[in-house]
Design a protein around this motif. Structure first.
Motif, PDB file in Angstrom:
ATOM      1  N   LEU A 121       1.930   6.677 -11.873  1.00  0.00           N
ATOM      2  CA  LEU A 121       0.737   5.959 -12.330  1.00  0.00           C
ATOM      3  C   LEU A 121      -0.031   6.768 -13.373  1.00  0.00           C
ATOM      4  O   LEU A 121      -1.160   6.425 -13.710  1.00  0.00           O
ATOM      5  CB  LEU A 121      -0.172   5.635 -11.138  1.00  0.00           C
ATOM      6  CG  LEU A 121       0.471   4.852  -9.985  1.00  0.00           C
ATOM      7  CD1 LEU A 121      -0.550   4.558  -8.894  1.00  0.00           C
ATOM      8  CD2 LEU A 121       1.087   3.546 -10.494  1.00  0.00           C
ATOM      9  N   GLY A 122       0.592   7.828 -13.871  1.00  0.00           N
ATOM     10  CA  GLY A 122      -0.052   8.664 -14.870  1.00  0.00           C
ATOM     11  C   GLY A 122      -0.571   9.953 -14.270  1.00  0.00           C
ATOM     12  O   GLY A 122      -0.706  10.099 -13.052  1.00  0.00           O
ATOM     13  N   LYS A 123      -0.840  10.907 -15.125  1.00  0.00           N
ATOM     14  CA  LYS A 123      -1.369  12.206 -14.688  1.00  0.00           C
ATOM     15  C   LYS A 123      -2.874  12.119 -14.507  1.00  0.00           C
ATOM     16  O   LYS A 123      -3.576  11.575 -15.361  1.00  0.00           O
ATOM     17  CB  LYS A 123      -1.021  13.283 -15.712  1.00  0.00           C
ATOM     18  CG  LYS A 123       0.485  13.495 -15.877  1.00  0.00           C
ATOM     19  CD  LYS A 123       0.777  14.647 -16.812  1.00  0.00           C
ATOM     20  CE  LYS A 123       2.269  14.902 -16.905  1.00  0.00           C
ATOM     21  NZ  LYS A 123       2.576  16.085 -17.724  1.00  0.00           N
ATOM     22  N   ALA A 152       0.836  -1.206   0.000  1.00  0.00           N
ATOM     23  CA  ALA A 152       0.000   0.000   0.000  1.00  0.00           C
ATOM     24  C   ALA A 152       0.867   1.250   0.000  1.00  0.00           C
ATOM     25  O   ALA A 152       0.581   2.233  -0.709  1.00  0.00           O
ATOM     26  CB  ALA A 152      -0.931  -0.008   1.218  1.00  0.00           C
ATOM     27  N   TYR A 153       1.934   1.216   0.789  1.00  0.00           N
ATOM     28  CA  TYR A 153       2.872   2.347   0.852  1.00  0.00           C
ATOM     29  C   TYR A 153       3.456   2.632  -0.527  1.00  0.00           C
ATOM     30  O   TYR A 153       3.502   3.788  -0.982  1.00  0.00           O
ATOM     31  CB  TYR A 153       3.977   2.014   1.853  1.00  0.00           C
ATOM     32  CG  TYR A 153       5.027   3.094   2.006  1.00  0.00           C
ATOM     33  CD1 TYR A 153       4.883   4.105   2.947  1.00  0.00           C
ATOM     34  CD2 TYR A 153       6.183   3.081   1.215  1.00  0.00           C
ATOM     35  CE1 TYR A 153       5.852   5.094   3.098  1.00  0.00           C
ATOM     36  CE2 TYR A 153       7.151   4.064   1.354  1.00  0.00           C
ATOM     37  CZ  TYR A 153       6.982   5.057   2.299  1.00  0.00           C
ATOM     38  OH  TYR A 153       7.947   6.037   2.425  1.00  0.00           O
ATOM     39  N   ASP A 154       3.890   1.588  -1.223  1.00  0.00           N
ATOM     40  CA  ASP A 154       4.484   1.758  -2.547  1.00  0.00           C
ATOM     41  C   ASP A 154       3.457   2.269  -3.554  1.00  0.00           C
ATOM     42  O   ASP A 154       3.758   3.135  -4.385  1.00  0.00           O
ATOM     43  CB  ASP A 154       5.068   0.432  -3.031  1.00  0.00           C
ATOM     44  CG  ASP A 154       5.930   0.601  -4.277  1.00  0.00           C
ATOM     45  OD1 ASP A 154       7.151   0.817  -4.119  1.00  0.00           O
ATOM     46  OD2 ASP A 154       5.378   0.545  -5.398  1.00  0.00           O
ATOM     47  N   PHE A 155       2.243   1.747  -3.503  1.00  0.00           N
ATOM     48  CA  PHE A 155       1.160   2.128  -4.411  1.00  0.00           C
ATOM     49  C   PHE A 155       0.845   3.621  -4.271  1.00  0.00           C
ATOM     50  O   PHE A 155       0.747   4.360  -5.265  1.00  0.00           O
ATOM     51  CB  PHE A 155      -0.067   1.283  -4.082  1.00  0.00           C
ATOM     52  CG  PHE A 155      -1.210   1.398  -5.049  1.00  0.00           C
ATOM     53  CD1 PHE A 155      -1.007   1.541  -6.408  1.00  0.00           C
ATOM     54  CD2 PHE A 155      -2.525   1.331  -4.589  1.00  0.00           C
ATOM     55  CE1 PHE A 155      -2.073   1.632  -7.302  1.00  0.00           C
ATOM     56  CE2 PHE A 155      -3.600   1.413  -5.468  1.00  0.00           C
ATOM     57  CZ  PHE A 155      -3.372   1.564  -6.828  1.00  0.00           C
ATOM     58  N   ILE A 156       0.719   4.081  -3.023  1.00  0.00           N
ATOM     59  CA  ILE A 156       0.390   5.484  -2.756  1.00  0.00           C
ATOM     60  C   ILE A 156       1.530   6.393  -3.196  1.00  0.00           C
ATOM     61  O   ILE A 156       1.307   7.430  -3.833  1.00  0.00           O
ATOM     62  CB  ILE A 156       0.083   5.691  -1.255  1.00  0.00           C
ATOM     63  CG1 ILE A 156      -1.181   4.918  -0.868  1.00  0.00           C
ATOM     64  CG2 ILE A 156      -0.095   7.169  -0.936  1.00  0.00           C
ATOM     65  CD1 ILE A 156      -1.372   4.782   0.635  1.00  0.00           C
ATOM     66  N   ARG A 157       2.781   6.007  -2.868  1.00  0.00           N
ATOM     67  CA  ARG A 157       3.933   6.835  -3.255  1.00  0.00           C
ATOM     68  C   ARG A 157       4.087   6.920  -4.759  1.00  0.00           C
ATOM     69  O   ARG A 157       4.454   7.953  -5.305  1.00  0.00           O
ATOM     70  CB  ARG A 157       5.221   6.285  -2.646  1.00  0.00           C
ATOM     71  CG  ARG A 157       5.679   6.850  -1.293  1.00  0.00           C
ATOM     72  CD  ARG A 157       4.707   6.972  -0.356  1.00  0.00           C
ATOM     73  NE  ARG A 157       4.864   7.579   0.922  1.00  0.00           N
ATOM     74  CZ  ARG A 157       3.925   7.375   1.823  1.00  0.00           C
ATOM     75  NH1 ARG A 157       2.890   6.604   1.572  1.00  0.00           N
ATOM     76  NH2 ARG A 157       3.986   7.965   2.992  1.00  0.00           N
ATOM     77  N   ALA A 158       3.800   5.827  -5.447  1.00  0.00           N
ATOM     78  CA  ALA A 158       3.887   5.830  -6.909  1.00  0.00           C
ATOM     79  C   ALA A 158       2.914   6.843  -7.501  1.00  0.00           C
ATOM     80  O   ALA A 158       3.240   7.573  -8.449  1.00  0.00           O
ATOM     81  CB  ALA A 158       3.603   4.433  -7.456  1.00  0.00           C
ATOM     82  N   PHE A 159       1.712   6.918  -6.933  1.00  0.00           N
ATOM     83  CA  PHE A 159       0.732   7.907  -7.396  1.00  0.00           C
ATOM     84  C   PHE A 159       1.238   9.322  -7.140  1.00  0.00           C
ATOM     85  O   PHE A 159       1.175  10.185  -8.023  1.00  0.00           O
ATOM     86  CB  PHE A 159      -0.605   7.695  -6.685  1.00  0.00           C
ATOM     87  CG  PHE A 159      -1.554   8.847  -6.855  1.00  0.00           C
ATOM     88  CD1 PHE A 159      -2.232   9.037  -8.050  1.00  0.00           C
ATOM     89  CD2 PHE A 159      -1.748   9.774  -5.829  1.00  0.00           C
ATOM     90  CE1 PHE A 159      -3.096  10.123  -8.220  1.00  0.00           C
ATOM     91  CE2 PHE A 159      -2.604  10.850  -5.986  1.00  0.00           C
ATOM     92  CZ  PHE A 159      -3.281  11.020  -7.188  1.00  0.00           C
ATOM     93  N   ARG A 160       1.728   9.568  -5.941  1.00  0.00           N
ATOM     94  CA  ARG A 160       2.154  10.917  -5.572  1.00  0.00           C
ATOM     95  C   ARG A 160       3.341  11.400  -6.401  1.00  0.00           C
ATOM     96  O   ARG A 160       3.528  12.597  -6.586  1.00  0.00           O
ATOM     97  CB  ARG A 160       2.487  10.972  -4.072  1.00  0.00           C
ATOM     98  CG  ARG A 160       1.237  10.859  -3.201  1.00  0.00           C
ATOM     99  CD  ARG A 160       1.569  10.784  -1.724  1.00  0.00           C
ATOM    100  NE  ARG A 160       0.355  10.635  -0.932  1.00  0.00           N
ATOM    101  CZ  ARG A 160       0.342  10.294   0.349  1.00  0.00           C
ATOM    102  NH1 ARG A 160       1.486  10.055   0.978  1.00  0.00           N
ATOM    103  NH2 ARG A 160      -0.807  10.176   0.990  1.00  0.00           N
ATOM    104  N   LYS A 161       4.147  10.475  -6.895  1.00  0.00           N
ATOM    105  CA  LYS A 161       5.289  10.841  -7.730  1.00  0.00           C
ATOM    106  C   LYS A 161       4.927  10.894  -9.218  1.00  0.00           C
ATOM    107  O   LYS A 161       5.793  11.162 -10.047  1.00  0.00           O
ATOM    108  CB  LYS A 161       6.425   9.849  -7.506  1.00  0.00           C
ATOM    109  CG  LYS A 161       7.074   9.962  -6.133  1.00  0.00           C
ATOM    110  CD  LYS A 161       8.312   9.097  -5.996  1.00  0.00           C
ATOM    111  CE  LYS A 161       7.985   7.636  -5.935  1.00  0.00           C
ATOM    112  NZ  LYS A 161       9.182   6.779  -5.678  1.00  0.00           N
ATOM    113  N   GLY A 162       3.665  10.610  -9.554  1.00  0.00           N
ATOM    114  CA  GLY A 162       3.248  10.665 -10.952  1.00  0.00           C
ATOM    115  C   GLY A 162       3.562   9.425 -11.749  1.00  0.00           C
ATOM    116  O   GLY A 162       3.453   9.424 -12.981  1.00  0.00           O
TER     117      GLY A 162
END
Length: 313
Positions: free
Chosen positions: A306-308, A294-304
Motif C-alpha cells: 500500500l506504499g511506504k 480486513a485480513y488482506d488489507f492488513i497484510r497488504a500494508f505489512r508487505k508494503g
C-alpha cells in the motif's frame, strides 16, 4: 505503486481516531515476564545493547543505559523522505547512534557498519569487570516481530559468511527465551545474545499500542482485525497515502472502513454463506466476508503493497 493524492476527499477524513475504552496494553504473556527477568540477569555480561525497532514507528525508544545502538529496521517499508527529520528528533531525545537497515536484504550496506560502530562505542566506554575479556558480548532487544533474529542472521551472513542461527517468523513471539551466545564476528570476536520480543507490561499511550498492533507486534486477535483495519485506513488517509485506492480499484479515497472492506471482499471474491430467517423459511445468502477482507488489507500494508509510510510522521 504508491498513489499519493494531495487533497482529494481530505475534508471528509477523520481528524482523530475513536479509541473509546479499548485497551491493548494487557498483552504480556508469561514468557515475556520470564524474558525480562533473564535479560536483566544477563546485563552484567553485556558490553553493548542493540535496540531494534520497526522504522515505521521510530520514536518509542528506552535506550538509557550502557553503550547502545538504535537500529531502525524494515526501512524498505518506511517513507525514506522522513529519514532526516527522524534522526533530528532522535538526537533531540538524546539518541545519537542510529542505523537504518533492511535485514532481510541479502546485501545491506548498513549491516556492514554495525560491527565497526559497536566496537568504537565499546572502546569509548568503561567495561568495568569485563576489561580482561578479549571477546565482546552484545544484547539485541526490542518489541516482538521487528527483525531481531533477522539482524543476527544478517550479521552472521555479512561477517562470518555463515547461515541462520536464529529462527525467523512473521508472528510476534517466535523467540521465547534468552538464547545462548551466538557468534556474529571473528575479528573482533563478538557474540550476541538474542532475546524474546518484550512489550512493557503497560503501554501508556493507546495510539502507540495501535501502531504496534498495525505493524504486527501484537497478535491480531488480541486487538481485533476489524479495529486494526479501521486504524490502518485512518492512518493512510491522515498521511495522504492512497495506494489502497489503486490496489483495490476503489473509486477514490474513503474514510468508511465498512465500505472499503466490502469493496475489497467483492474484488477478491471473499464471500461467506449466511443463513437468513424470512417469512417463507430459512434462506442461505452470500455476504461479503469482512474478516477476510480486513485480513488482506492488513497484510497488504505489512508487505508494503500500500506504499511506504512512516506512522510517526
Amino acid at each position: 505503486m504508491d498513489c499519493r493524492l494531495s487533497s482529494l476527499g481530505a475534508a471528509a477524513f477523520r481528524t482523530a481516531f475513536g479509541f473509546g475504552q479499548r485497551e491493548v496494553a494487557h498483552w504480556f504473556p508469561g514468557h515475556m515476564a520470564k524474558g525480562l527477568k533473564q535479560m536483566r540477569a544477563s546485563l552484567r555480561k553485556v558490553d553493548c545493547i542493540i535496540e531494534i525497532h520497526d522504522a515505521r514507528i521510530s520514536f518509542a525508544t528506552n535506550l538509557d543505559v550502557r553503550p547502545h545502538l538504535l537500529v531502525l529496521n524494515k526501512m524498505d517499508l518506511a517513507d525514506t523522505s522522513k529519514k532526516w527529520s527522524i534522526l533530528k528528533q532522535l538526537e533531540r531525545d538524546g539518541v545519537k547512534n542510529v542505523l537504518f537497515t533492511d535485514c532481510l536484504k541479502q546485501r545491506d550496506d548498513s549491516v556492514k557498519k554495525i560491527v565497526p560502530l559497536v566496537t568504537e562505542l565499546i572502546h569509548n566506554a568503561s567495561r568495568f569487570h569485563r576489561e580482561e575479556d578479549r571477546s565482546y558480548c552484545l544484547m539485541v532487544i526490542g518489541v516482538p516481530n521487528v527483525g531481531k533474529s533477522s539482524l543476527i542472521n544478517a550479521l552472521r551472513r555479512t561477517n562470518l559468511k555463515k547461515g541462520k542461527a536464529s529462527r525467523v517468523g512473521g508472528e510476534p513471539g517466535i523467540t521465547k527465551a534468552v538464547l545462548t551466545k551466538i557468534q556474529v564476528c571473528e575479528r573482533p570476536l563478538m557474540y550476541l545474545l538474542d532475546t524474546p520480543g518484550v512489550l512493557p507490561p503497560k503501554i501508556e499511550n493507546i495510539e502507540t499500542g495501535m501502531k504496534l498492533a498495525l505493524c504486527g507486534t501484537i497478535l491480531d486477535h488480541l486487538v481485533g482485525e476489524d479495529i486494526i483495519a479501521d486504524y490502518l485506513l485512518f492512518s493512510l488517509n491522515r498521511l495522504q497515502r492512497f495506494g489502497y485506492v489503486e490496489k483495490y480499484e476503489l473509486e477514490g479515497p474513503c474514510d468508511d472502513i465498512q465500505h472499503v472492506l466490502k469493496c475489497i471482499a467483492v474484488k477478491l471474491g471473499k464471500t461467506q454463506r449466511v443463513k437468513a430467517i424470512t417469512g417463507i423459511g430459512d434462506v442461505t445468502i452470500k455476504m461479503p466476508n469482512y474478516s477476510a477482507a480486513a485480513y488482506d488489507f492488513i497484510r497488504a500494508f505489512r508487505k508494503g503493497e500500500l506504499g511506504k509510510v512512516m506512522l510517526d510522521g
